[in-house]
Design an enzyme around this catalytic site. Structure first.
Site, PDB file in Angstrom:
ATOM      1  N   ASP A 191      18.803  26.941 -76.283  1.00 27.85           N
ATOM      2  CA  ASP A 191      19.895  27.545 -75.497  1.00 27.85           C
ATOM      3  C   ASP A 191      21.279  27.127 -76.011  1.00 27.85           C
ATOM      4  O   ASP A 191      21.599  25.948 -76.010  1.00 27.85           O
ATOM      5  CB  ASP A 191      19.702  27.082 -74.047  1.00 27.85           C
ATOM      6  CG  ASP A 191      20.811  27.516 -73.099  1.00 27.85           C
ATOM      7  OD1 ASP A 191      21.624  28.383 -73.470  1.00 27.85           O
ATOM      8  OD2 ASP A 191      20.836  26.994 -71.968  1.00 27.85           O
ATOM      9  N   HIS A 234      23.887  24.887 -67.976  1.00 32.49           N
ATOM     10  CA  HIS A 234      23.501  24.843 -69.388  1.00 32.49           C
ATOM     11  C   HIS A 234      23.917  23.521 -70.032  1.00 32.49           C
ATOM     12  O   HIS A 234      24.978  22.970 -69.728  1.00 32.49           O
ATOM     13  CB  HIS A 234      24.162  26.000 -70.141  1.00 32.49           C
ATOM     14  CG  HIS A 234      23.720  27.347 -69.673  1.00 32.49           C
ATOM     15  ND1 HIS A 234      22.604  27.978 -70.152  1.00 32.49           N
ATOM     16  CD2 HIS A 234      24.247  28.172 -68.736  1.00 32.49           C
ATOM     17  CE1 HIS A 234      22.458  29.157 -69.551  1.00 32.49           C
ATOM     18  NE2 HIS A 234      23.451  29.301 -68.679  1.00 32.49           N
TER      19      HIS A 234
END
Lengths: 556, 556
Positions: free
Chosen positions: B196, B369
């Site tokens: 990610d 994130h």
């Protein structure tokens, strides 16, 4: 016998609950002065619009009273409406500003072919009388040199208008905000403070412009190939720091982008930008300087698709192409609404292999507006009786009003105004009077003010679901349709080749026409409405979209 | 005799150089597994478009090979394309996900009336074999509970796909990212890490979700009237913290907004949200609870104009109206492109007298994130041979690639791919093979994939300068015009009542028609082109705008 006393009217015609098109009217009896005349840049809510002006009809209708336009600094949201306003009020009205401010305005007026404007240079620290008003000009720091706040003596008391400002303790040009003058204004007594609210939500203080210089020097020290710096073309202090860091790193500065070329030229001529002739080059005369000897100073920090930076990113610039290993510094912050455009350019530069440095990864930008602690200091220096937060959206005005309350301004003396509100000040009262005509004027191509909200709304509808034009020929006596209806569409959510659906639509319209004829309708408006409704319903049923329907009835 | 070895093909069909529509194909011989099936939300560059899907023709053309769709977590940019994809590949393909992920998917599929999907619950920590692949599901933290990373054994080596993740050392539900499982995967050897990249540009680490709870408690402690909290409806941990802070402050939680109502219901049923029946109310059954006893939990944190929060701000909500003294907490960050919409809602709330708390003024939001230091830790735990940064725009992918380099992944083993690129992995090589069909599919009303770039471009043109339709009647034999041309415009930069200009335009068209007739043109395409060109030139001369010209030639 009671005599009605004259009241001072303070009317913001822009800049409240919006960012941009700053403009304030001061009116006292037969005299009027305008402070700033800015534009706003349109966003996606204003498709196709080039510029947005404040609606300044109030001024135009009273132009015989207009004694002067006073400009606080040279940014377009404070100066950009001048060419349009002057066309309406004539070029005999004096425009007052400091040297750099007038230098930038002169260039703009020339572009608009406005001959012989009356530009009157003022000196920060100086004083000018205009009708019943006395103006003192107080130096303030901002993201453009030569900004001033205004201390205004009026028959009903003193006003302090901050313009846009920050309190920079280590300004690049050594020109400090004049704390003494502000404090002395406070001592004399200020009935009304109007102060810049842009950063009222930011806690603490805004960092000094000098901190950016340190970050730039670090980056320049470690860059091995070409360096490109994008910034605002009017940010002469930033440009100065880029030039200084470049020269210190043994690099030449190459300037590209129309406004960057123009502004660096004006700033050098007027003595605001200091760099040796030898160290400054035009992008077209950079010849074969090796990449490690160059800093390109460019427009495009807002992601503008036709700017020099975007062209470099797209391999579309005449002399500079981004290569793997180049360093691109975005020394600016995206103006709200430009975030995606900036990101798009950064993505293109990334793909070309450049290293991108931006505010999120290094301290390469600081704001030009005072944050909460500075705003409170301003309030405490001035100790105003009344307060009007200016230059900001509602959220910023409200936050600034809170700060004023904290410093002790009485609740009932804080006026969160909207554009067009009128504050009336007499010797013994301050009150909100009736609103005046105000709003937005769109500039679109050659048209100024011709297009209104309806046209904008039409464009939004067209963009959402496209347009379907239906042409039907009708026998003018019987109302009977002759031939089949024509249907032409653009931007619809059915595919261009969905011919079955188009045939069905024509059949549906034909059926509607048969019905209106049977009902004896011959009036084309009645027929138009029936066609519009029937096709609109058909499109909703079949596609769940509502294109704009334009019915044309031809009587034959 | 040499036998051609089967290669593993890894094909991202979305999520690279874009945020959203995440989808990756793993293909080995006659077996294919898809990881995630997300949508992207359209922005102002896609006028009128409802949703954007990845172009998954590659999967549809090989649907007989499709063994399963594995979903990493329940966000729409990972699940939203499922209803559309299932319509193409059939509902017999198993969809694997954790309990909450499947719960959210089940609701979505029901809305689309997809009957009997094969939802197969997996357990974080569990293992499933699918054709030649072995999947281990590793718990990871994210801004939705129950997310997993995938450790995939394949005939050519192991892959680790992180899904979306952060490393939260104090997660709300106590469910830590399983560092042991990741380290053990690293020990077994990982040929390819796909990780990610969303926050690869952010320095340091992303703060724990728990820090938001502390900020909420502080705000709730000092609020005197109603509290409204807007957040993402899928962020169950955030919702849990809002509920906990509300109960601690002696307030009931009132839920409003369709997705907030749905998701809290699903999350409570499945045991992911813990709050007593008594403490949770629907906005329509809140009765006359006093403001100081209420926390309203609302959708609308992205400024969506029809959301519950926007309705409250506009005095358009059925049961909740913002009053002076209310506190509104925006517990979210604007997704890029939504900044202005969010600001618009904040301004309206400010005008209504509410105190607004947002990320810029208090720590009421953290990202889901991993930032740079966490990403490097992931790289160091896994020590992959090859690396593909996923989930991000070019700028993020490039930044992540830099981090991989820093942790020692060999330069030639870092592949910054684009959507549609195909990475082929054999036992002894990894290489980029030919690109596959990929791109975007627009969902607009009932239409899926019917409209393409041309329609979008038409809509952009329509939005910029409007449309002018010209209808001319032509004698079919002679090509001579009969009667005067009709001209109908919408969205033009001339005012609606600029009749002189319209008359001039008609005259110009008539002149063009006389000319084409004199030249003997009878073909309607030739006449159309002449009319278009002449009117287009006229509009540019007179208004400096280029409306879309739609010429219609009626032969009579």
């Amino acid at each position: 016998m009671t005599q009605k006393k004259t009241r001072l009217r303070v009317i913001p015609l822009g800049g409240l609950d919006e960012i941009g098109k700053n403009m304030t009217v001061l009116e006292y009896g037969n005299d009027m002065v305008v402070i700033d005349a800015g534009i706003m840049f349109p966003d996606e809510d204003h498709p196709g619009v080039d510029l947005i002006l404040p609606d300044y009809s109030y001024i135009v209708h009273r132009k015989e009273k207009l004694r002067a336009i006073v400009i606080t600094h040279g940014h377009e949201d404070h100066t950009g409406a001048l060419p349009y306003l002057l066309k309406e009020v004539g070029t005999t009205v004096p425009i007052l500003g400091t040297k750099l401010t007038l230098g930038l305005i002169a260039g703009k007026l020339e572009e608009h072919r406005i001959k012989k404007p009356k530009l009157r240079e003022i000196r920060a620290g100086g004083h000018v009388n205009i009708g019943p008003f006395g103006f003192d000009f107080i130096p303030v720091n901002h993201s453009i040199p030569d900004g001033v706040a205004l201390f205004i003596r009026t028959p009903v008391g003193n006003i302090l208008h901050t313009g846009d400002f920050k309190l920079d303790q280590t300004p690049i040009d050594g020109r400090l905000t004049d704390y003494g003058a502000i404090a002395s204004a406070g001592k004399k007594g200020v009935r009304l403070l109007m102060s810049d609210s842009t950063n009222a939500e930011s806690v603490g203080i805004t960092k000094s412009e000098a901190t950016v210089g340190a970050a730039l020097r670090d980056i320049f020290d470690s860059a091995e190939q070409r360096i490109i710096v994008a910034s605002f073309a009017s940010h002469i202090h930033r440009i100065q720091q880029v030039c200084d860091a470049a020269v210190a790193a043994g690099r030449k500065v190459v300037v590209t982008g129309r406004s960057m070329v123009n502004n660096t030229k004006i700033a050098r001529q007027l003595g605001y930008l200091k760099i040796a002739e030898d160290d400054l080059l035009d992008a077209y005369s950079m010849g074969d300087l090796p990449p490690e000897k160059v800093v390109v100073l460019s427009t495009g920090s807002q992601g503008e698709p036709l700017s020099a930076l975007a062209r470099m990113a797209n391999h579309d610039h005449r002399t500079v192409t981004i290569e793997a290993g180049d360093t691109v510094v975005i020394s600016a912050t995206p103006i709200p609404g430009n975030e995606k455009a900036v990101s798009r350019v950064i993505n293109r530069l990334s793909r070309a292999g450049a290293t991108i440095v931006h505010k999120g990864t290094a301290p390469v930008h600081v704001s030009g507006h005072a944050a909460a602690e500075e705003l409170k200091l301003m309030l405490n220096l001035v100790k105003p009786e009344c307060f009007v937060p200016i230059h900001g959206e509602s959220r910023h005005l409200t936050a600034h009003a809170e700060l004023a309350k904290l410093t002790g301004v009485a609740d009932e003396n804080i006026f969160v105004l909207a554009t067009g509100d009128c504050l009336e000040i007499s010797e013994d009262s301050v009150r909100i009077a009736e609103r005046v005509e105000s709003g937005v004027v769109y500039v679109d191509g050659l048209s100024v003010g011709d297009i209104g909200h309806l046209v904008i709304r039409d464009r939004q509808l067209l963009a959402r679901d496209g347009v379907a034009t239906v042409i039907v020929a009708i026998d003018r006596r019987t109302g009977q349709p002759t031939g089949t209806p024509e249907l032409v569409t653009r931007g619809l959510s059915l595919g261009a080749d969905d011919s079955t659906l188009m045939d069905e639509a024509r059949a549906r319209i034909a059926k509607t026409l048969t019905k209106t004829a049977r009902e004896g309708a011959t009036d084309s408006v009645v027929i138009q409405n029936a066609v519009r409704e029937s096709l609109s319903q058909f499109m909703w049923e079949k596609t769940r979209s509502r294109p704009m329907i334009v019915p044309v009835v031809m009587e034959v």
